[in-house]
Scaffold this motif. Structure first.
Motif, PDB file in Angstrom:
ATOM      1  N   ALA A  33     -30.969  -7.733 -46.857  1.00  0.00           N
ATOM      2  CA  ALA A  33     -29.991  -8.067 -46.408  1.00  0.00           C
ATOM      3  C   ALA A  33     -28.635  -6.440 -47.832  1.00  0.00           C
ATOM      4  O   ALA A  33     -29.457  -6.258 -48.471  1.00  0.00           O
ATOM      5  CB  ALA A  33     -30.023  -9.221 -47.405  1.00  0.00           C
ATOM      6  N   SER A  50     -21.435  -9.035 -48.038  1.00  0.00           N
ATOM      7  CA  SER A  50     -22.942  -8.494 -47.201  1.00  0.00           C
ATOM      8  C   SER A  50     -22.677  -9.231 -46.083  1.00  0.00           C
ATOM      9  O   SER A  50     -22.349  -9.297 -45.360  1.00  0.00           O
ATOM     10  CB  SER A  50     -23.594  -9.845 -48.392  1.00  0.00           C
ATOM     11  OG  SER A  50     -23.633 -10.688 -48.144  1.00  0.00           O
ATOM     12  N   SER A  51     -24.226  -8.223 -45.866  1.00  0.00           N
ATOM     13  CA  SER A  51     -24.566  -8.694 -44.622  1.00  0.00           C
ATOM     14  C   SER A  51     -25.892  -9.041 -44.560  1.00  0.00           C
ATOM     15  O   SER A  51     -27.280  -8.139 -45.089  1.00  0.00           O
ATOM     16  CB  SER A  51     -24.489  -7.431 -43.634  1.00  0.00           C
ATOM     17  OG  SER A  51     -25.036  -7.360 -42.151  1.00  0.00           O
ATOM     18  N   SER A  52     -26.306  -9.744 -43.740  1.00  0.00           N
ATOM     19  CA  SER A  52     -28.074 -10.580 -44.023  1.00  0.00           C
ATOM     20  C   SER A  52     -28.623  -9.763 -43.298  1.00  0.00           C
ATOM     21  O   SER A  52     -28.353  -9.032 -42.363  1.00  0.00           O
ATOM     22  CB  SER A  52     -28.211 -11.811 -43.751  1.00  0.00           C
ATOM     23  OG  SER A  52     -27.855 -12.216 -42.106  1.00  0.00           O
ATOM     24  N   TYR A 100     -33.849  -9.576 -47.159  1.00  0.00           N
ATOM     25  CA  TYR A 100     -33.128 -10.684 -45.850  1.00  0.00           C
ATOM     26  C   TYR A 100     -32.531 -11.328 -45.694  1.00  0.00           C
ATOM     27  O   TYR A 100     -30.921 -10.905 -45.568  1.00  0.00           O
ATOM     28  CB  TYR A 100     -34.532 -11.549 -46.285  1.00  0.00           C
ATOM     29  CG  TYR A 100     -35.906 -11.715 -45.334  1.00  0.00           C
ATOM     30  CD1 TYR A 100     -37.234 -11.404 -46.332  1.00  0.00           C
ATOM     31  CD2 TYR A 100     -36.247 -10.180 -44.004  1.00  0.00           C
ATOM     32  CE1 TYR A 100     -38.236 -10.291 -45.720  1.00  0.00           C
ATOM     33  CE2 TYR A 100     -36.842 -10.464 -43.793  1.00  0.00           C
ATOM     34  CZ  TYR A 100     -38.502 -10.452 -44.378  1.00  0.00           C
ATOM     35  OH  TYR A 100     -39.565  -9.521 -44.401  1.00  0.00           O
ATOM     36  N   SER A 101     -31.846 -12.174 -47.355  1.00  0.00           N
ATOM     37  CA  SER A 101     -30.776 -13.010 -47.950  1.00  0.00           C
ATOM     38  C   SER A 101     -29.890 -12.548 -48.544  1.00  0.00           C
ATOM     39  O   SER A 101     -30.266 -11.929 -49.528  1.00  0.00           O
ATOM     40  CB  SER A 101     -30.728 -14.724 -47.414  1.00  0.00           C
ATOM     41  OG  SER A 101     -31.676 -14.601 -49.112  1.00  0.00           O
ATOM     42  N   MET A 102     -28.378 -12.603 -48.220  1.00  0.00           N
ATOM     43  CA  MET A 102     -27.063 -12.327 -49.417  1.00  0.00           C
ATOM     44  C   MET A 102     -27.179 -13.223 -50.370  1.00  0.00           C
ATOM     45  O   MET A 102     -27.929 -14.432 -50.668  1.00  0.00           O
ATOM     46  CB  MET A 102     -26.122 -12.305 -49.232  1.00  0.00           C
ATOM     47  CG  MET A 102     -25.165 -13.170 -47.842  1.00  0.00           C
ATOM     48  SD  MET A 102     -25.021 -14.074 -49.596  1.00  0.00           S
ATOM     49  CE  MET A 102     -23.417 -13.240 -50.492  1.00  0.00           C
TER      50      MET A 102
END
Length: 122
Positions: A33, A50-52, A100-102
């Motif tokens: 991310a 943000s961009s995952s 991976y995730s934000m």
């Protein structure tokens, strides 16, 4: 270890545009991310966008509709296109990464760039 290098800051007038870029190296980019935060003097670092890893974009309410985050997995870069800039957007902008995730919390992000100054004059 992930290395992040930002570019593209500068001085613009109110209503102007800037494009920030962040080049990443050191880990499979498509597993990261990517996020943008900003910090003004005397203020805490705040989430901007943000961009995952799956390219899902999230924005702070203050920039929604004016800023666009985009990632290019082939070039290992993430960009932040900023339009209709306001004096309150003045800050040092930081690129960050995490797996991976934000997260909205800066403490959750593992790696940071050196920051790039954005100044919007009134």
């Amino acid at each position: 270890q992930v290395q992040l290098i930002e570019s593209g800051g500068g001085l613009v007038q109110t209503g102007g545009s800037l494009r920030l870029s962040c080049a990443a190296s050191g880990r499979a980019f498509n597993s990261l991310a990517m996020g943008w935060f900003r910090q003004s003097p005397g203020m805490e670092r705040e989430f901007v966008a943000s961009s995952s890893f799956s390219d899902i974009a999230v924005y702070a309410r203050s920039v929604r509709g004016r800023f666009t985050i985009s990632r290019d997995n082939a070039k290992n870069t993430v960009n932040l296109q900023m339009v209709n800039l306001k004096p309150e957007d003045t800050a040092v902008y930081y690129c960050a990464s995490r797996p991976y995730s934000m997260s909205y919390r800066s403490a959750d992000w593992d790696h940071w760039g050196q920051g790039t100054q954005v100044t919007v004059s009134s």
